[in-house]
Design a protein around this motif. Structure first.
Motif, PDB file in Angstrom:
ATOM      1  N   ASN A  62       0.771  -1.244  -0.140  1.00  0.00           N
ATOM      2  CA  ASN A  62       0.331   0.068  -0.130  1.00  0.00           C
ATOM      3  C   ASN A  62       0.901   1.283   0.003  1.00  0.00           C
ATOM      4  O   ASN A  62       0.411   2.146   0.893  1.00  0.00           O
TER       5      ASN A  62
ATOM      6  N   GLU B  97      -3.739   4.183  -1.139  1.00  0.00           N
ATOM      7  CA  GLU B  97      -4.942   4.275  -1.621  1.00  0.00           C
ATOM      8  C   GLU B  97      -5.904   3.345  -1.009  1.00  0.00           C
ATOM      9  O   GLU B  97      -7.022   2.994  -1.284  1.00  0.00           O
ATOM     10  N   SER B  98      -5.452   2.324   0.023  1.00  0.00           N
ATOM     11  CA  SER B  98      -6.167   1.437   0.781  1.00  0.00           C
ATOM     12  C   SER B  98      -5.960   1.920   2.112  1.00  0.00           C
ATOM     13  O   SER B  98      -5.743   1.158   3.193  1.00  0.00           O
TER      14      SER B  98
ATOM     15  N   SER C  97      -5.366   8.361   6.931  1.00  0.00           N
ATOM     16  CA  SER C  97      -5.377   8.618   5.549  1.00  0.00           C
ATOM     17  C   SER C  97      -5.865  10.176   4.989  1.00  0.00           C
ATOM     18  O   SER C  97      -6.690  10.643   5.821  1.00  0.00           O
TER      19      SER C  97
END
Length: 206
Positions: free
Chosen positions: A66, A70-71, A86
């Motif tokens: 990752n 994006e995860s 995030s």
């Protein structure tokens, strides 16, 4: 005129002779084909050696899971103190990056366990994009290696000043090696000093 069918015993003899002939031909031809001066065999003998560590789990693709964020924060943790989240407000590529806040020491930052992914004595190239949340801290990527109870540190990228106005690319190549049994390897991003928060994106180690 009636044609008499072949005698069964004669057929068996013919088949046996055919089999013997085939075996003798193989015995004659195979040594000739396998001779070292045969161009095909000679090419196999003189082919360049292969470094097998370049293939499989210890090499090839990105060792960072990752790396593009994006995860969310999947696969990531924090080295020491701090909060990792995030961040969809800023991204170098894709829809989000990873931001760390609440650092209490310069060595605190986004981290990832790569213990099972490294090959001893191999050179790795690290690339990442960093953006500060304020100020112009000097940021670098580091690898902490623990082997036989002793921890050593490998600088993966040179320290580079970053700023909040855009993304700065950090990159470097370093040889990773250790003595004894490797029990831990942690990739992490830190600052040379201070506790400024920052964001990382598109991180790779390969």
């Amino acid at each position: 005129m009636r044609v008499r069918p072949p005698i069964p015993g004669t057929l068996r003899v013919r088949r046996f002779l055919a089999w013997v002939t085939a075996v003798l031909c193989a015995a004659v031809l195979v040594p000739a084909v396998a001779r070292a001066d045969n161009p095909i065999v000679q090419h196999i003998y003189t082919a360049d050696p292969v470094n097998w560590w370049q293939f499989g789990g210890a090499g090839g693709g990105n060792l960072i899971a990752n790396g593009d964020g994006e995860s969310g924060t999947a696969g990531w943790g924090v080295m020491g103190a701090g909060t990792l989240s995030s961040n969809a407000a800023v991204a170098h590529g894709g829809a989000a990056s990873l931001s760390v806040t609440g650092r209490t020491a310069s060595w605190n930052g986004p981290s990832q366990d790569v213990t099972s992914k490294l090959a001893n004595g191999r050179s790795y190239t690290t690339t990442l994009w960093v953006r500060s949340q304020g100020g112009t801290p000097t940021v670098k990527a580091t690898l902490a290696l623990t082997a036989d109870g002793t921890t050593s540190y490998v600088s993966l990228t040179p320290g580079t000043a970053v700023n909040p106005d855009g993304w700065t690319r950090l990159t470097g190549t370093a040889t990773v090696s250790w003595s004894g049994a490797l029990s831990g390897a942690t990739f992490y991003v830190e600052t040379a000093s201070g506790t400024d928060g920052f964001s990382v994106d598109d991180v790779s180690l390969q």
